[in-house]
Motif scaffolding. Sequence first.
Motif, PDB file in Angstrom:
ATOM      1  N   ALA A  20     -39.237  56.172 -18.197  1.00  0.00           N
ATOM      2  CA  ALA A  20     -39.022  56.181 -19.640  1.00  0.00           C
ATOM      3  C   ALA A  20     -40.347  56.319 -20.383  1.00  0.00           C
ATOM      4  O   ALA A  20     -40.453  57.078 -21.356  1.00  0.00           O
ATOM      5  N   TYR A  21     -41.373  55.607 -19.931  1.00  0.00           N
ATOM      6  CA  TYR A  21     -42.690  55.711 -20.548  1.00  0.00           C
ATOM      7  C   TYR A  21     -43.235  57.135 -20.420  1.00  0.00           C
ATOM      8  O   TYR A  21     -43.749  57.718 -21.378  1.00  0.00           O
ATOM      9  N   ALA A  22     -43.115  57.716 -19.201  1.00  0.00           N
ATOM     10  CA  ALA A  22     -43.647  59.055 -18.956  1.00  0.00           C
ATOM     11  C   ALA A  22     -42.926  60.110 -19.780  1.00  0.00           C
ATOM     12  O   ALA A  22     -43.536  61.080 -20.242  1.00  0.00           O
ATOM     13  N   ALA A  23     -41.620  59.916 -19.995  1.00  0.00           N
ATOM     14  CA  ALA A  23     -40.817  60.922 -20.695  1.00  0.00           C
ATOM     15  C   ALA A  23     -40.834  60.752 -22.205  1.00  0.00           C
ATOM     16  O   ALA A  23     -40.808  61.744 -22.944  1.00  0.00           O
ATOM     17  N   LEU A  24     -40.892  59.512 -22.683  1.00  0.00           N
ATOM     18  CA  LEU A  24     -40.718  59.259 -24.115  1.00  0.00           C
ATOM     19  C   LEU A  24     -42.020  58.931 -24.838  1.00  0.00           C
ATOM     20  O   LEU A  24     -42.136  59.178 -26.045  1.00  0.00           O
ATOM     21  N   PRO A 121     -35.160  75.555 -13.826  1.00  0.00           N
ATOM     22  CA  PRO A 121     -35.061  74.248 -13.157  1.00  0.00           C
ATOM     23  C   PRO A 121     -35.604  74.331 -11.730  1.00  0.00           C
ATOM     24  O   PRO A 121     -35.393  75.305 -11.021  1.00  0.00           O
ATOM     25  N   LYS A 122     -36.340  73.307 -11.334  1.00  0.00           N
ATOM     26  CA  LYS A 122     -36.860  73.201  -9.974  1.00  0.00           C
ATOM     27  C   LYS A 122     -36.673  71.772  -9.478  1.00  0.00           C
ATOM     28  O   LYS A 122     -36.608  70.835 -10.276  1.00  0.00           O
ATOM     29  N   GLN A 234     -50.534  66.207 -14.081  1.00  0.00           N
ATOM     30  CA  GLN A 234     -49.324  65.809 -14.828  1.00  0.00           C
ATOM     31  C   GLN A 234     -48.837  64.418 -14.461  1.00  0.00           C
ATOM     32  O   GLN A 234     -48.588  63.590 -15.329  1.00  0.00           O
ATOM     33  N   LEU A 235     -48.688  64.147 -13.180  1.00  0.00           N
ATOM     34  CA  LEU A 235     -48.316  62.804 -12.716  1.00  0.00           C
ATOM     35  C   LEU A 235     -49.471  62.278 -11.871  1.00  0.00           C
ATOM     36  O   LEU A 235     -49.676  62.718 -10.742  1.00  0.00           O
ATOM     37  N   TYR A 314     -38.118  71.395 -18.059  1.00  0.00           N
ATOM     38  CA  TYR A 314     -37.349  70.832 -16.949  1.00  0.00           C
ATOM     39  C   TYR A 314     -38.095  69.720 -16.217  1.00  0.00           C
ATOM     40  O   TYR A 314     -37.570  69.148 -15.265  1.00  0.00           O
ATOM     41  N   ALA A 315     -39.305  69.430 -16.637  1.00  0.00           N
ATOM     42  CA  ALA A 315     -40.068  68.299 -16.082  1.00  0.00           C
ATOM     43  C   ALA A 315     -40.832  67.643 -17.221  1.00  0.00           C
ATOM     44  O   ALA A 315     -42.064  67.607 -17.227  1.00  0.00           O
ATOM     45  N   PRO A 316     -40.125  67.103 -18.223  1.00  0.00           N
ATOM     46  CA  PRO A 316     -40.771  66.613 -19.452  1.00  0.00           C
ATOM     47  C   PRO A 316     -41.355  65.214 -19.309  1.00  0.00           C
ATOM     48  O   PRO A 316     -40.991  64.283 -20.027  1.00  0.00           O
TER      49      PRO A 316
END
Length: 337
Positions: A20-24, A121-122, A234-235, A314-316
């Motif tokens: 959730a932190y990474a996406a929002l 998508p992947k 990214q990650l 697709y990887a937000p």
Amino acid sequence: MRTVGTTVGGAVALGAGAVAYAALVERNWFALRRFRVPVLPAASAPIRVLQVSDLHLVPRQRARIEWVRGLATLAPDLVVNTGDNLAALDAVPSVLEALEPLFRFPGAFVMGSNDYFAPVPKNPARYLTRRHAEAPPGRLRLPTEDLREGMVAGGWLDLDNARTTISVAGRELELVGTGDAHIRADRYAAVAGPASTSAALTVGVTHAPYQRVLDPMVADGARLVLAGHTHGGQLAVPGYGALVTNCDLPTDRVKGLSRWWPGAGAPYAGRAQWHQKLDRWGEVHLRGGDESQWEAPEDAAWLHVSAGLGTSPYAPVRFACRPEATLLTLVPETASA
């Protein structure tokens, strides 16, 4: 059993919170990085270069559009866009809206693969394998030429496999660029040659920092090379860093400022390890690691890789790797970084 259940439940909650932190939060937590780069001749006045990269924009992303527009308040001497602006068929008007205030300043750009092909998508796990660079067949083409024409109409120079000069703050800079090496659109041989002796500085510009582009650029005399593409991994793993670069660049150079010279990417080849340290104002300072472990040649160039501002739709997510633009202040080589 209660202890095991509590542990598992806690792990699940922690994982969900991280996602959730990474996406929002983090993917919308834009940062402006600042570096001083000692590359100009002695007694030169500073030149301020704003690098914007990897917007991956879709029209609904108003916060990103407005943040990029606000960068015009920095009044840079030069703007360099290192590609991957698009993430949808209808995104060109939004990208040009975001960049429009920056067209007031001299600028140049190269295209990235995502300026040509729409995202698909992947399986996210594929990003951690050697198959990450494979393009799926039948990808949808984007209106690349509309974007190119818009940026050229804004006054910026197209550096896809091109070499030119530009007047910046009263001085001549030489710019040499390539197409995106990630999709093998790079043609450096077509623009290769010794750095101009009349220019204050030769700057290399490319989207994906593959070593087959970096090495000849620097060998030809580029003192600064700008690239994007990597998303900074990214990650990232806190305390460790990026796991991948999405090209053949070593992970210790996945983002930020480092030294580069031909062969610098070879394992254990005396690579310079640089660590970024943010002060309370968000400025970036560099400090060397243990000098017994690295040695950069005196004529090594500077490489700046932007972690970029966006992600694939697709990887937000971003984790321990904030989206960013960078203001590089170029100063004389006698000055300290």
